[in-house]
Design an enzyme around this catalytic site. Structure first.
Site, PDB file in Angstrom:
ATOM      1  N   SER A   1      56.044  72.615  25.130  1.00  0.00           N
ATOM      2  CA  SER A   1      56.686  72.927  26.568  1.00  0.00           C
ATOM      3  C   SER A   1      55.966  72.768  27.589  1.00  0.00           C
ATOM      4  O   SER A   1      54.569  73.017  27.378  1.00  0.00           O
ATOM      5  CB  SER A   1      57.607  74.283  26.667  1.00  0.00           C
TER       6      SER A   1
ATOM      7  N   ASN B   1      65.452  72.215  21.938  1.00  0.00           N
ATOM      8  CA  ASN B   1      65.288  73.813  22.179  1.00  0.00           C
ATOM      9  C   ASN B   1      64.740  73.847  23.878  1.00  0.00           C
ATOM     10  O   ASN B   1      65.555  73.043  24.923  1.00  0.00           O
ATOM     11  CB  ASN B   1      64.392  74.367  21.469  1.00  0.00           C
ATOM     12  N   ASP B   2      63.572  74.336  23.950  1.00  0.00           N
ATOM     13  CA  ASP B   2      63.428  74.646  25.408  1.00  0.00           C
ATOM     14  C   ASP B   2      63.543  73.417  26.586  1.00  0.00           C
ATOM     15  O   ASP B   2      63.156  72.288  26.216  1.00  0.00           O
ATOM     16  CB  ASP B   2      62.029  75.046  25.570  1.00  0.00           C
TER      17      ASP B   2
ATOM     18  N   GLN C   1      62.605  70.145  24.754  1.00  0.00           N
ATOM     19  CA  GLN C   1      61.886  70.198  23.420  1.00  0.00           C
ATOM     20  C   GLN C   1      62.854  69.057  22.515  1.00  0.00           C
ATOM     21  O   GLN C   1      63.995  69.862  22.525  1.00  0.00           O
ATOM     22  CB  GLN C   1      61.438  71.248  22.992  1.00  0.00           C
TER      23      GLN C   1
ATOM     24  N   TRP D   1      64.074  71.940  13.601  1.00  0.00           N
ATOM     25  CA  TRP D   1      62.822  72.004  14.574  1.00  0.00           C
ATOM     26  C   TRP D   1      61.817  71.121  13.617  1.00  0.00           C
ATOM     27  O   TRP D   1      61.619  71.578  12.354  1.00  0.00           O
ATOM     28  CB  TRP D   1      62.284  73.369  14.669  1.00  0.00           C
TER      29      TRP D   1
ATOM     30  N   ARG E   1      50.382  78.726  25.904  1.00  0.00           N
ATOM     31  CA  ARG E   1      51.034  77.397  26.020  1.00  0.00           C
ATOM     32  C   ARG E   1      52.064  77.470  26.872  1.00  0.00           C
ATOM     33  O   ARG E   1      52.146  78.232  27.872  1.00  0.00           O
ATOM     34  CB  ARG E   1      52.130  77.251  24.680  1.00  0.00           C
TER      35      ARG E   1
ATOM     36  N   TRP F   1      63.417  78.774   8.904  1.00  0.00           N
ATOM     37  CA  TRP F   1      63.175  78.775   7.374  1.00  0.00           C
ATOM     38  C   TRP F   1      64.596  79.027   6.556  1.00  0.00           C
ATOM     39  O   TRP F   1      64.685  79.022   5.302  1.00  0.00           O
ATOM     40  CB  TRP F   1      62.287  79.661   7.002  1.00  0.00           C
TER      41      TRP F   1
ATOM     42  N   GLU G   1      56.679  83.404  26.175  1.00  0.00           N
ATOM     43  CA  GLU G   1      56.715  82.031  26.402  1.00  0.00           C
ATOM     44  C   GLU G   1      57.265  81.523  27.592  1.00  0.00           C
ATOM     45  O   GLU G   1      58.157  82.230  28.238  1.00  0.00           O
ATOM     46  CB  GLU G   1      57.754  81.618  24.966  1.00  0.00           C
TER      47      GLU G   1
END
Length: 502
Positions: free
Chosen positions: A111, A47-48, A64, A72, A171, A312, A231
């Site tokens: 991240s 991801n990121d 990531q 994930w 974060r 999920w 984010e």
């Protein structure tokens, strides 16, 4: 030795991660959905983008990563390097969960960013997350002398406490040098957690040595406009202005936002003078920029999103094939004449072009006109429409046409809107349509389209408007089609098949 900082534990975890990814890559390499020229991991989850930096003559991309599965999980940092931002060498994972600050299935090395120190050491600054601790979030650092092998600092965490009015969500540190100080920008949810309706914002810390950090305050805040948590914030100078970008959580209006204005590091305060979207598509998140040779400001972003792919439920079709996640095309950022942030695909993409297929001044109307596209899942298209004040109100461009499927781009000249319609693109997996403003006063409209196996990226109005989307169609026919609602517009068309580089 205190096992919290035992470097042998980190090395062992990195070795395990590399071995697991190599085993999974055998399965992933056979995936028919692998991209041709968009960056993706050898296997596992991506991801990121993190730590984007030009270092020792190479473009470095960290990201990531879960090297164990295409889903994930506890976050690692993947790593790759390139001379042209297109042909990437996959390097060993750079960071792995390895101590009580980050070794948690719901956490890991989240991240962050990278900076080069005066002695050529490369420093990674990241958020360490351990969901089971009373204070689950800290900011940490790791160093490398060669840009490949990293050790976590004995002094970690370098930021241990949550500041006032930030209960839990803090974060994604972006570190930059300004004057005699280092500054750290952190995304936060102010006044409450992101899930409980906090307010998105960006915080500023200051340090003279990268180890000891002083909290300076909140320098930008959503005030209910842009989500409950910011984010991956990024702060950088561009021209004679400062730019702040971020990806807001729980904000239906945007996934990647920019502000252009003035930055007061002492107050601290960001004074916005213009704002907008970095990308109008459904899959463009966590943009991070860095300075490349020639003074170019390059941005990388994750070409995916959480709205259609909640962890999920499902991670999409590629997860069944050993991998998940890719980056959008690298883009150069600049300020346009109005002082707004604009983007354009990096010029290096032109080196991938093969012999073009062209159609000069093709007239079309309400009947479908087909134009050749020999490699529909690996190409760049350029369509220059001559409008000439005619009666045409809408132009429809259909691409990635398969049996019963197509992805449609609607140029609504009357409403001054571009519609990306993927309701019939892939059987409904990614069926959310996307819209962007469209200005047609000049009499000509230039549209650039980059098609890869599972992605379509659009650039229009001299690249001031960008749109990134994912699709999962079947095998496409070797053409695109055009038609209009009325009138007889003209198009000048070029299709470049592209050389695969991934």
């Amino acid at each position: 030795m205190n096992t919290l900082f035992d470097p042998t534990v980190h090395r062992r975890q990195l070795s395990r991660a590399a071995a697991a990814r190599a085993a999974l890559a055998i399965h992933a390499a056979a995936s028919p959905l692998r991209q041709h020229y968009h960056f993706m991991p050898p296997a596992g989850w991506l991801n990121d983008p993190n730590g984007c930096i030009y270092y020792n003559g190479m473009h470095h991309l960290f990201y990531q990563h879960n090297p164990y599965a295409p889903t994930w999980a506890a976050m690692h940092w993947g790593h790759a390097a390139s001379r042209d931002m297109l042909h990437w060498e996959h390097l060993p994972p750079a960071l792995a969960p390895s101590n009580e600050l980050d070794d948690d299935p719901r956490g890991g090395c989240f991240s962050g960013s990278a900076v080069q120190l005066p002695n050529s050491t490369l420093a990674l600054i990241y958020t360490a997350v351990n969901g089971s601790k009373a204070n689950p979030v800290t900011q940490c650092a790791a160093l490398s002398k060669d840009g490949t092998h990293f050790h976590k600092l004995m002094q970690n965490p370098i930021v241990a406490q949550l500041p006032p009015n930030v209960p839990c969500d803090l974060r994604d540190p972006k570190v930059l040098r300004q004057g005699k100080f280092w500054y750290m920008v952190l995304g936060a949810s102010l006044g409450g957690s992101a899930r409980q309706g906090g307010d998105g914002g960006a915080l500023l810390y200051r340090s003279s040595d990268l180890l000891n950090w002083e909290f300076r305050g909140v320098f930008a805040q959503s005030h209910g406009r842009f989500g409950t948590m910011w984010e991956c914030p990024d702060l950088f100078p561009l021209g004679n202005k400062w730019v702040l970008t971020f990806s807001p959580m729980l904000c239906k209006a945007a996934a990647a936002v920019y502000w252009v204005g003035e930055m007061d590091f002492e107050a601290p305060r960001f004074i916005p003078q213009a704002d907008g979207l970095l990308d109008f598509g459904g899959e463009y998140y966590a943009s991070q920029s860095y300075l490349a040779p020639g003074g170019r400001r390059i941005a990388m972003a994750w070409q995916n999103g959480w709205d259609w792919m909640p962890w999920w439920k499902s991670f999409g079709p590629t997860a069944q094939q050993g991998w998940c996640g890719c980056m959008a095309l690298p883009r150069e950022l600049y300020l346009d004449a109005a002082g707004c942030l604009a983007v354009k695909p990096i010029t290096e993409l032109e080196t991938l072009r093969l012999s073009p297929v062209c159609a000069e001044q093709t007239v079309f109307g309400t009947q479908e006109v087909r134009l050749p596209c020999p490699t529909p899942s690996c190409c760049e298209l350029e369509l220059c429409f001559s409008l000439n004040g005619g009666t045409t109100r809408r132009i429809m461009v259909d691409l990635r046409i398969a049996q019963g499927q197509c992805t449609r781009i609607v140029l609504d000249l009357e409403a001054e809107e571009l519609l990306f319609d993927r309701s019939r693109a892939d059987g409904g997996l990614c069926n959310a349509n996307r819209r962007a403003p469209l200005h047609t006063s000049g009499g000509e409209l230039r549209l650039r389209v980059f098609c890869d196996t599972i992605s379509v990226e659009l650039f229009i109005e001299e690249s001031r408007i960008a749109m990134s989307n994912l699709i999962y169609p079947g095998e496409s026919f070797p053409y695109i089609s055009l038609h209009a609602d009325q009138g007889q517009p003209q198009v000048r068309y070029t299709c470049w098949p592209l050389r695969a580089c991934m």
